[in-house]
Design a protein around this motif. Structure first.
Motif, PDB file in Angstrom:
ATOM      1  N   ARG A 157       0.835  -1.214   0.000  1.00  0.00           N
ATOM      2  CA  ARG A 157       0.000   0.000   0.000  1.00  0.00           C
ATOM      3  C   ARG A 157       0.865   1.258   0.000  1.00  0.00           C
ATOM      4  O   ARG A 157       0.538   2.243  -0.670  1.00  0.00           O
ATOM      5  CB  ARG A 157      -0.924  -0.023   1.210  1.00  0.00           C
ATOM      6  CG  ARG A 157      -1.826   1.188   1.299  1.00  0.00           C
ATOM      7  CD  ARG A 157      -2.747   1.098   2.505  1.00  0.00           C
ATOM      8  NE  ARG A 157      -3.456   2.350   2.705  1.00  0.00           N
ATOM      9  CZ  ARG A 157      -4.566   2.690   2.078  1.00  0.00           C
ATOM     10  NH1 ARG A 157      -5.092   1.845   1.203  1.00  0.00           N
ATOM     11  NH2 ARG A 157      -5.149   3.848   2.311  1.00  0.00           N
ATOM     12  N   THR A 158       1.953   1.223   0.739  1.00  0.00           N
ATOM     13  CA  THR A 158       2.849   2.383   0.775  1.00  0.00           C
ATOM     14  C   THR A 158       3.516   2.598  -0.571  1.00  0.00           C
ATOM     15  O   THR A 158       3.653   3.733  -1.046  1.00  0.00           O
ATOM     16  CB  THR A 158       3.908   2.193   1.872  1.00  0.00           C
ATOM     17  OG1 THR A 158       3.243   1.986   3.129  1.00  0.00           O
ATOM     18  CG2 THR A 158       4.804   3.406   1.984  1.00  0.00           C
ATOM     19  N   ILE A 159       3.959   1.509  -1.203  1.00  0.00           N
ATOM     20  CA  ILE A 159       4.568   1.613  -2.541  1.00  0.00           C
ATOM     21  C   ILE A 159       3.557   2.167  -3.536  1.00  0.00           C
ATOM     22  O   ILE A 159       3.890   2.969  -4.416  1.00  0.00           O
ATOM     23  CB  ILE A 159       5.094   0.240  -2.998  1.00  0.00           C
ATOM     24  CG1 ILE A 159       6.227  -0.242  -2.083  1.00  0.00           C
ATOM     25  CG2 ILE A 159       5.572   0.294  -4.443  1.00  0.00           C
ATOM     26  CD1 ILE A 159       7.440   0.653  -2.070  1.00  0.00           C
ATOM     27  N   ALA A 160       2.292   1.768  -3.388  1.00  0.00           N
ATOM     28  CA  ALA A 160       1.257   2.204  -4.331  1.00  0.00           C
ATOM     29  C   ALA A 160       1.022   3.701  -4.269  1.00  0.00           C
ATOM     30  O   ALA A 160       0.562   4.301  -5.252  1.00  0.00           O
ATOM     31  CB  ALA A 160      -0.043   1.457  -4.048  1.00  0.00           C
ATOM     32  N   THR A 161       1.329   4.338  -3.124  1.00  0.00           N
ATOM     33  CA  THR A 161       1.122   5.786  -3.021  1.00  0.00           C
ATOM     34  C   THR A 161       2.049   6.572  -3.952  1.00  0.00           C
ATOM     35  O   THR A 161       1.756   7.725  -4.267  1.00  0.00           O
ATOM     36  CB  THR A 161       1.356   6.261  -1.571  1.00  0.00           C
ATOM     37  OG1 THR A 161       2.698   5.922  -1.175  1.00  0.00           O
ATOM     38  CG2 THR A 161       0.373   5.604  -0.617  1.00  0.00           C
ATOM     39  N   PHE A 162       3.122   5.939  -4.422  1.00  0.00           N
ATOM     40  CA  PHE A 162       4.041   6.611  -5.337  1.00  0.00           C
ATOM     41  C   PHE A 162       3.637   6.418  -6.805  1.00  0.00           C
ATOM     42  O   PHE A 162       4.278   6.940  -7.697  1.00  0.00           O
ATOM     43  CB  PHE A 162       5.470   6.104  -5.132  1.00  0.00           C
ATOM     44  CG  PHE A 162       6.017   6.394  -3.759  1.00  0.00           C
ATOM     45  CD1 PHE A 162       6.519   7.645  -3.444  1.00  0.00           C
ATOM     46  CD2 PHE A 162       6.005   5.424  -2.773  1.00  0.00           C
ATOM     47  CE1 PHE A 162       7.014   7.922  -2.185  1.00  0.00           C
ATOM     48  CE2 PHE A 162       6.502   5.683  -1.506  1.00  0.00           C
ATOM     49  CZ  PHE A 162       7.002   6.939  -1.213  1.00  0.00           C
ATOM     50  N   PHE A 163       2.569   5.630  -7.059  1.00  0.00           N
ATOM     51  CA  PHE A 163       2.087   5.388  -8.426  1.00  0.00           C
ATOM     52  C   PHE A 163       0.592   5.702  -8.481  1.00  0.00           C
ATOM     53  O   PHE A 163      -0.258   4.829  -8.688  1.00  0.00           O
ATOM     54  CB  PHE A 163       2.339   3.933  -8.838  1.00  0.00           C
ATOM     55  CG  PHE A 163       3.780   3.531  -8.820  1.00  0.00           C
ATOM     56  CD1 PHE A 163       4.595   3.741  -9.923  1.00  0.00           C
ATOM     57  CD2 PHE A 163       4.333   2.964  -7.684  1.00  0.00           C
ATOM     58  CE1 PHE A 163       5.935   3.368  -9.896  1.00  0.00           C
ATOM     59  CE2 PHE A 163       5.670   2.578  -7.645  1.00  0.00           C
ATOM     60  CZ  PHE A 163       6.473   2.793  -8.761  1.00  0.00           C
ATOM     61  N   THR A 216      -4.054   1.503  -7.743  1.00  0.00           N
ATOM     62  CA  THR A 216      -5.248   2.011  -7.066  1.00  0.00           C
ATOM     63  C   THR A 216      -6.104   0.856  -6.542  1.00  0.00           C
ATOM     64  O   THR A 216      -6.649   0.918  -5.432  1.00  0.00           O
ATOM     65  CB  THR A 216      -6.074   2.875  -8.024  1.00  0.00           C
ATOM     66  OG1 THR A 216      -5.267   3.943  -8.524  1.00  0.00           O
ATOM     67  CG2 THR A 216      -7.297   3.458  -7.309  1.00  0.00           C
ATOM     68  N   ALA A 217      -6.196  -0.211  -7.354  1.00  0.00           N
ATOM     69  CA  ALA A 217      -6.944  -1.395  -6.915  1.00  0.00           C
ATOM     70  C   ALA A 217      -6.256  -2.067  -5.725  1.00  0.00           C
ATOM     71  O   ALA A 217      -6.921  -2.530  -4.793  1.00  0.00           O
ATOM     72  CB  ALA A 217      -7.088  -2.380  -8.072  1.00  0.00           C
ATOM     73  N   TRP A 248      -7.898  -2.937  -2.113  1.00  0.00           N
ATOM     74  CA  TRP A 248      -7.929  -4.307  -1.587  1.00  0.00           C
ATOM     75  C   TRP A 248      -7.255  -4.395  -0.223  1.00  0.00           C
ATOM     76  O   TRP A 248      -7.699  -5.145   0.646  1.00  0.00           O
ATOM     77  CB  TRP A 248      -7.245  -5.263  -2.554  1.00  0.00           C
ATOM     78  CG  TRP A 248      -7.951  -5.420  -3.862  1.00  0.00           C
ATOM     79  CD1 TRP A 248      -9.270  -5.189  -4.124  1.00  0.00           C
ATOM     80  CD2 TRP A 248      -7.352  -5.801  -5.107  1.00  0.00           C
ATOM     81  NE1 TRP A 248      -9.547  -5.408  -5.442  1.00  0.00           N
ATOM     82  CE2 TRP A 248      -8.391  -5.794  -6.084  1.00  0.00           C
ATOM     83  CE3 TRP A 248      -6.065  -6.148  -5.503  1.00  0.00           C
ATOM     84  CZ2 TRP A 248      -8.166  -6.131  -7.412  1.00  0.00           C
ATOM     85  CZ3 TRP A 248      -5.838  -6.492  -6.826  1.00  0.00           C
ATOM     86  CH2 TRP A 248      -6.881  -6.492  -7.773  1.00  0.00           C
ATOM     87  N   LEU A 249      -6.151  -3.653  -0.057  1.00  0.00           N
ATOM     88  CA  LEU A 249      -5.363  -3.756   1.170  1.00  0.00           C
ATOM     89  C   LEU A 249      -5.608  -2.590   2.121  1.00  0.00           C
ATOM     90  O   LEU A 249      -4.766  -2.295   2.968  1.00  0.00           O
ATOM     91  CB  LEU A 249      -3.867  -3.846   0.823  1.00  0.00           C
ATOM     92  CG  LEU A 249      -3.452  -5.072   0.008  1.00  0.00           C
ATOM     93  CD1 LEU A 249      -1.953  -5.071  -0.237  1.00  0.00           C
ATOM     94  CD2 LEU A 249      -3.858  -6.370   0.704  1.00  0.00           C
ATOM     95  N   SER A 250      -6.738  -1.922   1.993  1.00  0.00           N
ATOM     96  CA  SER A 250      -7.096  -0.855   2.922  1.00  0.00           C
ATOM     97  C   SER A 250      -7.679  -1.461   4.194  1.00  0.00           C
ATOM     98  O   SER A 250      -8.456  -2.427   4.126  1.00  0.00           O
ATOM     99  CB  SER A 250      -8.125   0.088   2.290  1.00  0.00           C
ATOM    100  OG  SER A 250      -7.564   0.756   1.181  1.00  0.00           O
TER     101      SER A 250
END
Length: 439
Positions: A287-293, A300-301, A305-307
């Motif tokens: 989730r942290t890595i996804a914040t940079f993309f 975003t998905a 999913w991991l929220s």
């Protein structure tokens, strides 16, 4: 209770230990408000908004453990986490590498060497984390500008030296508490950082009641749930399964040794809070890595999913906690080694043959008692999600913070209790089962 607190200050040695501990914790809290030069902390708080209180990303979870120092970009921004990380790694290596396993069996001298390696490892881990934190800050921008006004090598060098020094100073403060104060110093520093958030959280909750955002009935229910969950955590933390052990009599010279009955205390939750930390780290990392993309639909998905609160996240979270509870228990407790030690000193479990039969019995008991302990702690870990969603609680209650607070408070109270009882003073509880009284 008030009489027992008064008795603490009647014992000069105990009074000195308590005052030293309180003084060092005050120094730690004062240092947590000294910022690292060249950082606009408001930009960092903007990035962490929601993460520090709800644990929505790895940075928010990290900020929770360091008492908000990360969000303030203080000289204690890394907290004591590099030391904790190094300690856990070396402890796990003790069950894998023969070198560390041999040191662990050498007693006090071996422990002294392990502590030395832990300090060296802490400096290395802190340096890597400080470098990563500095690079992260230099690339961080908010609505009001950049987090670092003058990025470059000089800023990185200054911030790395400052934060690594802060980690070493915190580690030294913790050792001073352990040596000259009361309780475990490192644990008390983490305890102080986590509990410092609670007063502001309760003030926010009562302000919500005052303005009508939360009903009085809901506030009372929340307080009752908090007390009940805290009591349950205390019960499970102190819960243990006692395996009876009988030692045969041995005659050496003209003296008779052995013949007494004792027991092996196996904790219901041997792993403590470690499985929750591991599970959170694994789930929060993607989730942290996804914040940079932010422009990627797939990322975003992944965030959805991991929220926290999502079905997949909850299922994986509970499963990982139970898995790591068994994994960590298997790493720190070796039934075969325990059976061999009992056999060496003439001990045996009634009804069990020494050797393999004894180790199999201990292993079966561990497997059975670990499951309910891990399941309950998994419930405590997901409790903040339901408290914030169901009761709109404005602060983080439950999870790793509550378990750490209960464990550290119990350990400190047990040490104070033992001092009081040893000097013939009444302890905190007349009919309690604190280890200090049992001892």
């Amino acid at each position: 209770m008030l009489k027992s607190i008064t008795n603490i200050f009647k014992i000069p040695d105990l009074k000195k230990k308590v005052l030293i501990t309180a003084f060092i914790l005050v120094i730690y809290r004062l240092g947590s408000f000294i910022p690292v030069p060249g950082i606009n902390a408001s930009i960092l708080k903007e990035f962490l908004q929601g993460g520090a209180s709800s644990g929505n990303n790895l940075f928010g979870m990290f900020d929770l453990f360091v008492g908000g120092n990360f969000g303030r970009a203080s000289v204690f921004a890394l907290g004591i986490m590099p030391y904790i990380t190094t300690s856990i790694v070396i402890q796990l290596l003790g069950g894998v590498l023969p070198f560390f396993e041999r040191l662990r069996k050498e007693g006090a001298e071996g422990q002294k060497k392990i502590n030395q390696y832990t300090r060296y490892g802490t400096v290395i881990v802190a340096a890597f984390q400080a470098i990563g934190f500095s690079i992260f800050l230099m690339n961080l921008e908010g609505q009001s500008g950049a987090a670092v006004s003058n990025p470059g090598f000089l800023f990185m060098l200054t911030s790395v030296i400052t934060m690594v020094t802060g980690v070493m100073f915190i580690m030294w403060l913790g050792e001073q508490i352990t040596d000259h104060g009361i309780g475990n110093g490192i644990s008390l520093i983490i305890f102080a950082g986590i509990i410092a958030r609670y007063p502001r959280g309760f003030i926010d909750m009562f302000n919500m009641v005052r303005v009508g955002a939360m009903s009085i009935f809901m506030a009372v229910v929340v307080l009752v749930v908090m007390v009940a969950v805290t009591a349950a955590v205390v019960l499970v933390t102190e819960g243990e399964r006692k395996i009876p052990v009988q030692y045969a009599k041995r005659i050496i010279g003209r003296k008779v040794y052995g013949g007494q009955s004792t027991h092996i205390p196996l904790k219901v939750n041997t792993a403590g809070v470690i499985p929750i930390i591991f599970a959170q780290s694994i789930l929060m990392f993607p989730r942290t890595i996804a914040t940079f993309f932010k422009d990627s639909q797939f990322m975003t998905a992944v965030v959805q999913w991991l929220s926290p609160g999502a079905f997949l996240y909850t299922v994986l979270y509970i499963g990982l906690i139970i898995f790591f509870a068994y994994f960590y228990t298997a790493m720190v407790l070796n039934p075969v080694e325990m059976a061999e030690n009992m056999k060496k000193y003439g001990g045996f479990i009634p009804g069990r043959k020494p050797g393999k039969s004894t180790s199999d019995y201990i292993n079966n008991v561990l497997v059975r008692i670990t499951l309910p302990g891990a399941t309950f702690f998994a419930f405590v870990a997901v409790l903040p999600q339901f408290m914030q969603k169901w009761a709109n609680l404005p602060f983080y209650f439950g999870g790793t913070g509550l378990i750490i607070i209960v464990g550290v408070a119990l350990d400190t109270l047990q040490q104070i209790e033992s001092h009081l009882v040893m000097r013939h003073y009444e302890g905190f509880m007349k009919k309690g089962k604190l280890r200090g009284r049992r001892g």
